[in-house]
Design an enzyme around this catalytic site. Structure first.
Site, PDB file in Angstrom:
ATOM      1  N   CYS A 115       0.922  -1.398  -0.069  1.00  0.00           N
ATOM      2  CA  CYS A 115      -0.099  -0.054  -0.077  1.00  0.00           C
ATOM      3  C   CYS A 115       0.858   1.423   0.102  1.00  0.00           C
ATOM      4  CB  CYS A 115      -1.004   0.021   1.211  1.00  0.00           C
ATOM      5  SG  CYS A 115      -2.152  -1.521   1.011  1.00  0.00           S
ATOM      6  N   HIS A 256      -3.200   6.887   2.944  1.00  0.00           N
ATOM      7  CA  HIS A 256      -3.612   5.549   2.522  1.00  0.00           C
ATOM      8  C   HIS A 256      -5.168   5.236   3.119  1.00  0.00           C
ATOM      9  CE1 HIS A 256      -3.941   1.458   1.170  1.00  0.00           C
ATOM     10  NE2 HIS A 256      -3.688   1.052   2.360  1.00  0.00           N
ATOM     11  N   ASN A 286      -9.980  -0.326   0.096  1.00  0.00           N
ATOM     12  CA  ASN A 286      -8.424  -0.225  -0.087  1.00  0.00           C
ATOM     13  C   ASN A 286      -8.200  -0.477  -1.484  1.00  0.00           C
ATOM     14  OD1 ASN A 286      -5.856  -0.509   0.167  1.00  0.00           O
ATOM     15  ND2 ASN A 286      -5.985  -1.618   2.156  1.00  0.00           N
TER      16      ASN A 286
HETATM   17  O1  UT7 Z   1      -3.642  -1.517   3.549  1.00  0.00           O
HETATM   18  C1  UT7 Z   1      -2.737  -2.483   3.849  1.00  0.00           C
HETATM   19  C2  UT7 Z   1      -2.617  -2.440   5.280  1.00  0.00           C
HETATM   20  N1  UT7 Z   1      -3.786  -3.121   5.969  1.00  0.00           N
HETATM   21  C3  UT7 Z   1      -4.257  -2.180   6.759  1.00  0.00           C
HETATM   22  O2  UT7 Z   1      -4.192  -1.457   7.180  1.00  0.00           O
HETATM   23  C4  UT7 Z   1      -5.661  -3.191   7.612  1.00  0.00           C
HETATM   24  C5  UT7 Z   1      -5.380  -2.878   9.097  1.00  0.00           C
HETATM   25  N2  UT7 Z   1      -6.578  -3.632   9.976  1.00  0.00           N
HETATM   26  C6  UT7 Z   1      -7.743  -3.196   9.919  1.00  0.00           C
HETATM   27  O3  UT7 Z   1      -8.099  -2.383   9.058  1.00  0.00           O
HETATM   28  C7  UT7 Z   1      -8.650  -4.099  10.823  1.00  0.00           C
HETATM   29  O4  UT7 Z   1      -7.946  -4.937  11.773  1.00  0.00           O
HETATM   30  C8  UT7 Z   1      -9.772  -4.868  10.168  1.00  0.00           C
HETATM   31  C9  UT7 Z   1     -10.953  -3.986   9.454  1.00  0.00           C
HETATM   32  C10 UT7 Z   1      -9.147  -5.753   8.933  1.00  0.00           C
HETATM   33  C11 UT7 Z   1     -10.639  -5.767  11.154  1.00  0.00           C
HETATM   34  O5  UT7 Z   1     -10.960  -5.028  12.282  1.00  0.00           O
HETATM   35  P1  UT7 Z   1     -10.891  -5.410  13.803  1.00  0.00           P
HETATM   36  O6  UT7 Z   1     -11.594  -4.480  14.575  1.00  0.00           O
HETATM   37  O7  UT7 Z   1      -9.265  -5.405  13.980  1.00  0.00           O
HETATM   38  O8  UT7 Z   1     -11.470  -6.755  13.692  1.00  0.00           O
HETATM   39  P2  UT7 Z   1     -10.954  -8.123  14.201  1.00  0.00           P
HETATM   40  O9  UT7 Z   1      -9.900  -8.795  13.013  1.00  0.00           O
HETATM   41  O10 UT7 Z   1     -10.246  -8.102  15.332  1.00  0.00           O
HETATM   42  O11 UT7 Z   1     -11.981  -9.133  14.277  1.00  0.00           O
HETATM   43  C12 UT7 Z   1     -12.932  -8.751  15.049  1.00  0.00           C
HETATM   44  C13 UT7 Z   1     -14.285  -9.827  14.897  1.00  0.00           C
HETATM   45  C14 UT7 Z   1     -13.893 -11.184  14.906  1.00  0.00           C
HETATM   46  O12 UT7 Z   1     -14.530 -12.251  15.354  1.00  0.00           O
HETATM   47  P3  UT7 Z   1     -14.417 -12.702  17.133  1.00  0.00           P
HETATM   48  O13 UT7 Z   1     -13.158 -13.434  16.814  1.00  0.00           O
HETATM   49  O14 UT7 Z   1     -14.203 -11.465  17.883  1.00  0.00           O
HETATM   50  O15 UT7 Z   1     -15.628 -13.445  17.297  1.00  0.00           O
HETATM   51  C15 UT7 Z   1     -13.887 -11.523  13.273  1.00  0.00           C
HETATM   52  O16 UT7 Z   1     -13.720 -12.866  13.105  1.00  0.00           O
HETATM   53  O17 UT7 Z   1     -15.063  -9.580  13.448  1.00  0.00           O
HETATM   54  C16 UT7 Z   1     -14.866 -10.753  13.095  1.00  0.00           C
HETATM   55  N3  UT7 Z   1     -15.007 -10.430  11.576  1.00  0.00           N
HETATM   56  C17 UT7 Z   1     -16.061 -10.071  10.844  1.00  0.00           C
HETATM   57  N4  UT7 Z   1     -17.314 -10.279  11.236  1.00  0.00           N
HETATM   58  C18 UT7 Z   1     -18.354  -9.480  10.279  1.00  0.00           C
HETATM   59  C19 UT7 Z   1     -13.821 -10.161  10.494  1.00  0.00           C
HETATM   60  N5  UT7 Z   1     -14.332  -9.928   9.726  1.00  0.00           N
HETATM   61  C20 UT7 Z   1     -15.644  -9.968   9.573  1.00  0.00           C
HETATM   62  C21 UT7 Z   1     -16.747  -9.406   8.364  1.00  0.00           C
HETATM   63  N6  UT7 Z   1     -17.921  -9.301   9.031  1.00  0.00           N
HETATM   64  N7  UT7 Z   1     -16.465  -9.160   7.461  1.00  0.00           N
END
Ligand code: UT7
Length: 332
Positions: A115, A256, A286
């Site tokens: 990115c 970004h 993204n």
């Molecule tokens: O561009 C390159 C660099 N990339 C980034 O900058 C991305 C950085 N990371 C993020 O933006 C965030 O970490 C995400 C948007 C990818 C995820 O958000 P989060 O608040 O960190 O969520 P998480 O990964 O901690 O997941 C929380 C919960 C999980 O469930 P449990 O384990 O708490 O039961 C996931 O399984 O949300 C669940 N989950 C979803 N639920 C509904 C993950 N994806 C989804 C989804 N819909 N699409």
């Protein structure tokens, strides 16, 4: 100090027609519009028609960029394409773009920095201009993320979209303007949190790698999030400080577009009010190397909000880890 700086003479973009909304994704994986929007700020993303490839989008963006500047492809000295989704491993997308545009004098290459691909390419292009050896450098950020995203994996498929953005760099006619400064960093230890497992020389494509879905984006979101917030804000604050600038002096912060929460946290640490933060993650998600030129397109071409002398900070964080910040003073 070398006074010959590069400036962004024009901007072009290409966004595919097809929209994939959060509601569409609700029918494909176990997710909701509410989860996607509150966690990321994304409402929809664009998807390229299969088979067209990265160079198609890159060329469309480049053509618009050149038309806006009234510059012929034959005048371009170099083409740099920031991407992690080239048409093929070789030849480079830059070669394919050079041929399609008939940019007969140009040389060029692809730059892989996730990115951060656009800002790393931009600084390379700027240094080519500063060297005095190049007058016109085309810098493109283009990614077809839909080709490396698993639409059965809700952790990643909701995050990405396809698009390309291009800028034309030329020597700035007036001292004190253009691309003034940058801070770029990499930390390969972050690779384990965001990568593609197979398809390279260490693990070439095989039946097994395809069956194991190893040709898709692998991301540990929480880890990437943590580092992105710290590092993107860190270099952005540092570049402002060392140039004697504060949040109030910056006209636009162009981050970004991965996640609205990362953007908000960075802007807050920089002391930049929200009206100066350029956002389009809601519309395009993204798009990896394309996010920053797409934002530049919004504020320059669509909204015409950027004026001469405006300080603009670009900032990105991505796979590698790679991250950085660029300080511009707008000249036009
Ligand atoms: O561009 C390159 C660099 N990339 C980034 O900058 C991305 C950085 N990371 C993020 O933006 C965030 O970490 C995400 C948007 C990818 C995820 O958000 P989060 O608040 O960190 O969520 P998480 O990964 O901690 O997941 C929380 C919960 C999980 O469930 P449990 O384990 O708490 O039961 C996931 O399984 O949300 C669940 N989950 C979803 N639920 C509904 C993950 N994806 C989804 C989804 N819909 N699409």
């Amino acid at each position: 100090m070398n006074e010959k700086k590069a400036f962004i003479r024009s901007v072009g973009r290409f966004v595919p027609e097809r929209r994939l909304t959060n509601q569409d994704l609700e029918k494909m994986v176990d997710t909701t519009d509410e989860w996607i929007f509150t966690r990321t700020g994304i409402r929809e993303r664009r998807i390229l028609e299969p088979g067209l490839g990265n160079s198609y989008m890159a060329c469309r963006a480049a053509r618009e960029c050149l038309e806006r500047a009234g510059v012929e492809a034959g005048e371009i000295d170099a083409i740099i394409v920031g991407t992690v989704t080239p048409d093929m491993l070789f030849p480079s997308t830059a070669c394919l773009v050079q041929s399609a545009l008939e940019a007969k004098r140009a040389w060029g290459f692809d730059l892989s920095a996730g990115c951060s691909g656009f800002i790393f390419s931009l600084v390379n292009g700027a240094q080519m201009i500063e060297s005095g050896r190049h007058e016109k450098v085309l810098v493109i950020g283009s990614d077809v993320m839909s080709t490396i995203v698993d639409y059965e994996d809700r952790n990643t498929c909701v995050l990405f979209g396809d698009a390309a953005g291009a800028v034309l760099l030329e020597p700035c006619p007036e001292p004190g303007y253009g691309i003034l400064d940058y801070i770029h960093r990499i930390d390969g230890a972050g690779g384990e949190y965001l990568h593609m497992k197979a398809g390279g020389s260490r693990r070439p494509a095989s039946m097994e790698t395809v069956q194991n879905k190893e040709h898709f984006v692998y991301q540990e979101g929480r880890q990437v999030f943590k580092h992105a917030v710290t590092e993107m804000a860190g270099v952005s604050v540092e570049i402002m400080k060392r140039n004697g600038l504060e949040g109030k002096d910056i006209a636009f912060f162009v981050p970004h577009q991965a996640n609205l929460r990362i953007i908000g946290a960075s802007a807050e640490r920089m002391g930049i009010e929200s009206s100066k933060v350029v956002i389009n993650v809601d519309r395009f998600a993204n798009t990896t190397a394309a996010t920053i030129p797409l934002c530049l397109y919004d504020v320059t071409v669509e909204e015409k909000r950027v004026k001469k002398s405006d300080y603009v900070v670009l900032s990105a964080f991505g796979a590698g880890f790679t991250w950085g910040s660029v300080l511009l003073r707008w000249w036009e």
